[in-house]
Design a protein around this motif. Structure first.
Motif, mmCIF file in Angstrom:
data_model
loop_
_atom_site.group_PDB
_atom_site.id
_atom_site.type_symbol
_atom_site.label_atom_id
_atom_site.label_comp_id
_atom_site.label_asym_id
_atom_site.label_seq_id
_atom_site.Cartn_x
_atom_site.Cartn_y
_atom_site.Cartn_z
ATOM 1 N N LYS A 35 0.830 -1.214 0.000
ATOM 2 C CA LYS A 35 0.000 0.000 0.000
ATOM 3 C C LYS A 35 0.861 1.260 0.000
ATOM 4 O O LYS A 35 0.549 2.243 -0.677
ATOM 5 C CB LYS A 35 -0.965 0.013 1.187
ATOM 6 C CG LYS A 35 -2.151 -0.904 1.004
ATOM 7 C CD LYS A 35 -3.167 -0.724 2.113
ATOM 8 C CE LYS A 35 -4.418 -1.521 1.807
ATOM 9 N NZ LYS A 35 -5.499 -1.239 2.753
ATOM 10 N N VAL A 37 1.088 4.424 -2.912
ATOM 11 C CA VAL A 37 1.053 5.850 -2.579
ATOM 12 C C VAL A 37 2.285 6.560 -3.148
ATOM 13 O O VAL A 37 2.179 7.595 -3.816
ATOM 14 C CB VAL A 37 0.952 6.056 -1.048
ATOM 15 C CG1 VAL A 37 1.148 7.523 -0.675
ATOM 16 C CG2 VAL A 37 -0.387 5.544 -0.529
ATOM 17 N N GLN A 94 -1.735 12.508 -4.319
ATOM 18 C CA GLN A 94 -1.879 11.646 -3.153
ATOM 19 C C GLN A 94 -3.108 10.779 -3.364
ATOM 20 O O GLN A 94 -4.149 11.280 -3.815
ATOM 21 C CB GLN A 94 -2.053 12.507 -1.896
ATOM 22 C CG GLN A 94 -2.120 11.735 -0.603
ATOM 23 C CD GLN A 94 -0.776 11.172 -0.188
ATOM 24 O OE1 GLN A 94 0.256 11.782 -0.401
ATOM 25 N NE2 GLN A 94 -0.797 9.990 0.393
ATOM 26 N N VAL A 95 -3.005 9.474 -3.079
ATOM 27 C CA VAL A 95 -4.153 8.584 -3.227
ATOM 28 C C VAL A 95 -4.482 7.917 -1.910
ATOM 29 O O VAL A 95 -3.621 7.750 -1.043
ATOM 30 C CB VAL A 95 -3.923 7.497 -4.315
ATOM 31 C CG1 VAL A 95 -3.766 8.124 -5.687
ATOM 32 C CG2 VAL A 95 -2.751 6.607 -3.977
ATOM 33 N N GLU A 96 -5.749 7.558 -1.777
ATOM 34 C CA GLU A 96 -6.208 6.725 -0.674
ATOM 35 C C GLU A 96 -6.348 5.321 -1.235
ATOM 36 O O GLU A 96 -6.998 5.112 -2.270
ATOM 37 C CB GLU A 96 -7.532 7.252 -0.136
ATOM 38 C CG GLU A 96 -7.388 8.632 0.481
ATOM 39 C CD GLU A 96 -8.723 9.235 0.891
ATOM 40 O OE1 GLU A 96 -9.785 8.606 0.678
ATOM 41 O OE2 GLU A 96 -8.693 10.367 1.412
ATOM 42 N N VAL A 97 -5.713 4.361 -0.573
ATOM 43 C CA VAL A 97 -5.622 3.001 -1.087
ATOM 44 C C VAL A 97 -6.666 2.105 -0.433
ATOM 45 O O VAL A 97 -6.772 2.052 0.785
ATOM 46 C CB VAL A 97 -4.204 2.425 -0.839
ATOM 47 C CG1 VAL A 97 -4.080 1.028 -1.432
ATOM 48 C CG2 VAL A 97 -3.144 3.357 -1.407
ATOM 49 N N GLY A 98 -7.437 1.412 -1.273
ATOM 50 C CA GLY A 98 -8.431 0.457 -0.800
ATOM 51 C C GLY A 98 -7.899 -0.969 -0.878
ATOM 52 O O GLY A 98 -6.713 -1.215 -0.647
ATOM 53 N N CYS A 113 -8.142 2.534 -5.745
ATOM 54 C CA CYS A 113 -7.654 3.769 -5.133
ATOM 55 C C CYS A 113 -8.561 4.923 -5.532
ATOM 56 O O CYS A 113 -9.324 4.833 -6.490
ATOM 57 C CB CYS A 113 -6.232 4.079 -5.609
ATOM 58 S SG CYS A 113 -4.987 2.880 -5.094
ATOM 59 N N ARG A 114 -8.433 5.999 -4.795
ATOM 60 C CA ARG A 114 -9.117 7.232 -5.181
ATOM 61 C C ARG A 114 -8.218 8.393 -4.829
ATOM 62 O O ARG A 114 -7.383 8.314 -3.918
ATOM 63 C CB ARG A 114 -10.490 7.357 -4.552
ATOM 64 C CG ARG A 114 -10.541 7.493 -3.079
ATOM 65 C CD ARG A 114 -12.008 7.528 -2.601
ATOM 66 N NE ARG A 114 -12.099 7.924 -1.220
ATOM 67 C CZ ARG A 114 -12.268 9.168 -0.789
ATOM 68 N NH1 ARG A 114 -12.370 10.148 -1.649
ATOM 69 N NH2 ARG A 114 -12.337 9.444 0.484
ATOM 70 N N ALA A 118 -7.078 11.659 -3.188
ATOM 71 C CA ALA A 118 -7.365 12.237 -1.880
ATOM 72 C C ALA A 118 -7.619 13.731 -2.068
ATOM 73 O O ALA A 118 -6.697 14.497 -2.324
ATOM 74 C CB ALA A 118 -6.188 12.004 -0.937
#
Length: 151
Positions: A45, A49, A59-63, A94-95, A97
């Protein structure tokens, strides 16, 4: 032979569009999922990023992991120069941030010329790797799966 390499990749979908890096080679433009090699001591993860910051400047938010793919270079059309490559790729949902505008990040890949949002329904019109993952996304198959050795 080179050691097996782990790679962490991002699947970023917004408004029925997929964010990909745009690259160029002697055959023209091609597209890849943002991400890259895992470093020693780095969790997958964290690799996603870091690689997204380097390649898409965001910057990404990781699922969750949704796909795993292997690439054994000797089995595919690029065997001439990829014959000793064996990579295992972990694809995460991901999405972005917050409100960010993707562009070439601080350390894009050598062939990277930009980033591009591509409508899911138009993915077949582009040269995208891995092609088998494109099939999964176009057919809206969201069930996690192992894609095997594919290009």
């Amino acid at each position: 032979m080179k050691p097996i390499r782990n790679s962490a990749k991002a699947i970023i979908i917004e408004e029925n569009r997929l964010l990909l890096t745009k690259n160029s080679d002697e055959q023209g433009c091609f597209y890849l999922f943002p991400g890259g090699g895992q470093e020693k001591g780095e969790e997958l993860k964290a690799a996603v990023v870091r690689e997204c910051l380097e390649e898409i400047g965001c910057q990404v938010e990781v699922g969750d992991i949704v796909y795993i793919r292997e690439y054994i270079g000797n089995n595919h059309e690029f065997a001439e120069w990829d014959y000793d490559v064996h990579q295992v790729e972990f694809y995460f949902e991901c999405r972005l941030a917050g409100a960010q505008t993707p562009n070439n990040g601080i350390n894009p890949d050598d062939n990277q010329v930009g980033v591009e949002w591509i409508e899911i329904d138009r993915l077949h019109e582009k040269r995208i790797y891995p092609r088998q993952l494109v099939e999964q996304l176009v057919n809206k198959q969201s069930k996690p799966c192992y894609l095997g050795d594919s290009n």
